[in-house]
Design a protein around this motif. Sequence first.
Motif, PDB file in Angstrom:
ATOM      1  N   ASP A   1       0.808  -1.206   0.000  1.00 20.91           N
ATOM      2  CA  ASP A   1       0.000   0.000   0.000  1.00 20.91           C
ATOM      3  C   ASP A   1       0.850   1.269   0.000  1.00 20.91           C
ATOM      4  O   ASP A   1       0.365   2.341   0.279  1.00 20.91           O
ATOM      5  N   THR A   2       2.122   1.124  -0.331  1.00 24.55           N
ATOM      6  CA  THR A   2       3.004   2.280  -0.378  1.00 24.55           C
ATOM      7  C   THR A   2       2.732   3.077  -1.649  1.00 24.55           C
ATOM      8  O   THR A   2       2.583   2.523  -2.722  1.00 24.55           O
ATOM      9  N   VAL A   3       2.658   4.384  -1.485  1.00 27.89           N
ATOM     10  CA  VAL A   3       2.472   5.281  -2.626  1.00 27.89           C
ATOM     11  C   VAL A   3       3.770   6.060  -2.808  1.00 27.89           C
ATOM     12  O   VAL A   3       4.264   6.676  -1.875  1.00 27.89           O
ATOM     13  N   TYR A   4       4.324   5.986  -4.013  1.00 28.12           N
ATOM     14  CA  TYR A   4       5.543   6.728  -4.339  1.00 28.12           C
ATOM     15  C   TYR A   4       5.105   7.930  -5.162  1.00 28.12           C
ATOM     16  O   TYR A   4       4.881   7.825  -6.355  1.00 28.12           O
ATOM     17  N   ARG A   5       4.971   9.046  -4.508  1.00 32.35           N
ATOM     18  CA  ARG A   5       4.334  10.188  -5.150  1.00 32.35           C
ATOM     19  C   ARG A   5       5.260  11.379  -5.315  1.00 32.35           C
ATOM     20  O   ARG A   5       6.198  11.567  -4.555  1.00 32.35           O
ATOM     21  N   ILE A   6       4.934  12.137  -6.342  1.00 32.88           N
ATOM     22  CA  ILE A   6       5.498  13.470  -6.536  1.00 32.88           C
ATOM     23  C   ILE A   6       4.292  14.402  -6.510  1.00 32.88           C
ATOM     24  O   ILE A   6       3.331  14.212  -7.252  1.00 32.88           O
ATOM     25  N   ASP A   7       4.338  15.382  -5.634  1.00 31.95           N
ATOM     26  CA  ASP A   7       3.258  16.365  -5.574  1.00 31.95           C
ATOM     27  C   ASP A   7       3.524  17.472  -6.578  1.00 31.95           C
ATOM     28  O   ASP A   7       4.658  17.934  -6.719  1.00 31.95           O
ATOM     29  N   ILE A   8       2.488  17.886  -7.266  1.00 31.70           N
ATOM     30  CA  ILE A   8       2.561  19.021  -8.180  1.00 31.70           C
ATOM     31  C   ILE A   8       1.640  20.084  -7.604  1.00 31.70           C
ATOM     32  O   ILE A   8       0.428  19.908  -7.555  1.00 31.70           O
ATOM     33  N   GLU A   9       2.244  21.156  -7.132  1.00 31.16           N
ATOM     34  CA  GLU A   9       1.516  22.227  -6.451  1.00 31.16           C
ATOM     35  C   GLU A   9       1.337  23.397  -7.413  1.00 31.16           C
ATOM     36  O   GLU A   9       2.317  23.906  -7.953  1.00 31.16           O
ATOM     37  N   ASN A  10       0.106  23.815  -7.602  1.00 28.38           N
ATOM     38  CA  ASN A  10      -0.190  24.923  -8.501  1.00 28.38           C
ATOM     39  C   ASN A  10      -0.369  26.213  -7.702  1.00 28.38           C
ATOM     40  O   ASN A  10      -1.415  26.442  -7.113  1.00 28.38           O
ATOM     41  N   GLN A  11       0.651  27.049  -7.704  1.00 35.31           N
ATOM     42  CA  GLN A  11       0.571  28.350  -7.038  1.00 35.31           C
ATOM     43  C   GLN A  11       0.388  29.481  -8.044  1.00 35.31           C
ATOM     44  O   GLN A  11       0.614  30.638  -7.724  1.00 35.31           O
ATOM     45  N   SER A  12      -0.038  29.144  -9.252  1.00 36.77           N
ATOM     46  CA  SER A  12      -0.280  30.166 -10.272  1.00 36.77           C
ATOM     47  C   SER A  12      -1.744  30.592 -10.207  1.00 36.77           C
ATOM     48  O   SER A  12      -2.511  30.097  -9.377  1.00 36.77           O
ATOM     49  N   THR A  13      -2.115  31.484 -11.100  1.00 36.99           N
ATOM     50  CA  THR A  13      -3.488  31.991 -11.127  1.00 36.99           C
ATOM     51  C   THR A  13      -4.343  31.291 -12.177  1.00 36.99           C
ATOM     52  O   THR A  13      -5.491  31.672 -12.377  1.00 36.99           O
ATOM     53  N   HIS A  14      -3.790  30.302 -12.854  1.00 38.58           N
ATOM     54  CA  HIS A  14      -4.569  29.604 -13.872  1.00 38.58           C
ATOM     55  C   HIS A  14      -4.509  28.085 -13.658  1.00 38.58           C
ATOM     56  O   HIS A  14      -3.630  27.575 -12.976  1.00 38.58           O
ATOM     57  N   THR A  15      -5.448  27.381 -14.256  1.00 38.51           N
ATOM     58  CA  THR A  15      -5.521  25.930 -14.145  1.00 38.51           C
ATOM     59  C   THR A  15      -4.460  25.302 -15.049  1.00 38.51           C
ATOM     60  O   THR A  15      -4.273  25.726 -16.185  1.00 38.51           O
ATOM     61  N   ILE A  16      -3.783  24.317 -14.509  1.00 38.81           N
ATOM     62  CA  ILE A  16      -2.702  23.657 -15.251  1.00 38.81           C
ATOM     63  C   ILE A  16      -2.958  22.161 -15.370  1.00 38.81           C
ATOM     64  O   ILE A  16      -3.827  21.601 -14.695  1.00 38.81           O
ATOM     65  N   GLN A  17      -2.180  21.544 -16.233  1.00 44.02           N
ATOM     66  CA  GLN A  17      -2.090  20.097 -16.348  1.00 44.02           C
ATOM     67  C   GLN A  17      -0.621  19.766 -16.542  1.00 44.02           C
ATOM     68  O   GLN A  17       0.174  20.643 -16.895  1.00 44.02           O
ATOM     69  N   TYR A  18      -0.232  18.527 -16.310  1.00 43.53           N
ATOM     70  CA  TYR A  18       1.184  18.172 -16.424  1.00 43.53           C
ATOM     71  C   TYR A  18       1.344  16.820 -17.111  1.00 43.53           C
ATOM     72  O   TYR A  18       0.411  16.051 -17.262  1.00 43.53           O
ATOM     73  N   TYR A  19       2.566  16.565 -17.507  1.00 40.05           N
ATOM     74  CA  TYR A  19       2.962  15.290 -18.091  1.00 40.05           C
ATOM     75  C   TYR A  19       4.365  14.976 -17.591  1.00 40.05           C
ATOM     76  O   TYR A  19       5.239  15.838 -17.601  1.00 40.05           O
TER      77      TYR A  19
END
Length: 139
Positions: free
Chosen positions: A23-41
């Motif tokens: 049940d271990t999750v190996y995660r990278i958090d992507i934090e959006n501190q901008s003023t617009h909606t983003i997506q990532y790859y």
Amino acid sequence: MKKIISLLIILASILFSCESVKDTVYRIDIENQSTHTIQYYISRPEEEFVYPNTSLPTVKKVSREIKPSITNYDDSGSNWEVVYKKLPSDKMSLFIFDSDTLKKYNWENVRLNYRVLKRYDLTLKDLEDMNWTVTYTGN
């Protein structure tokens, strides 16, 4: 009756001796501190292009939207050290897109015109130093 009890004891010991589901999750958090909606790859080892080739894939593979002031995460399914060992170099690319751009243009246009807000080329140490959080500020 003794056979049933013996069978239950054997089954119970087999069930409890098996390793539990990981049940271990190996995660990278992507934090959006901008003023617009983003997506990532994230360009992973099994992807079509990986660093040092920073081309975008021919097939659109981006995350769901991340609204301003929201943090989303990406899970590798395995330890990131294992993922990095499979890369041709010591860096992995993370691309940030404006969600409106992805709605306005088809993927081929995004690819060919490299409509990327920001690209991060990250080493494993970079991610460790960032406490596994990539913060996009819009700059």
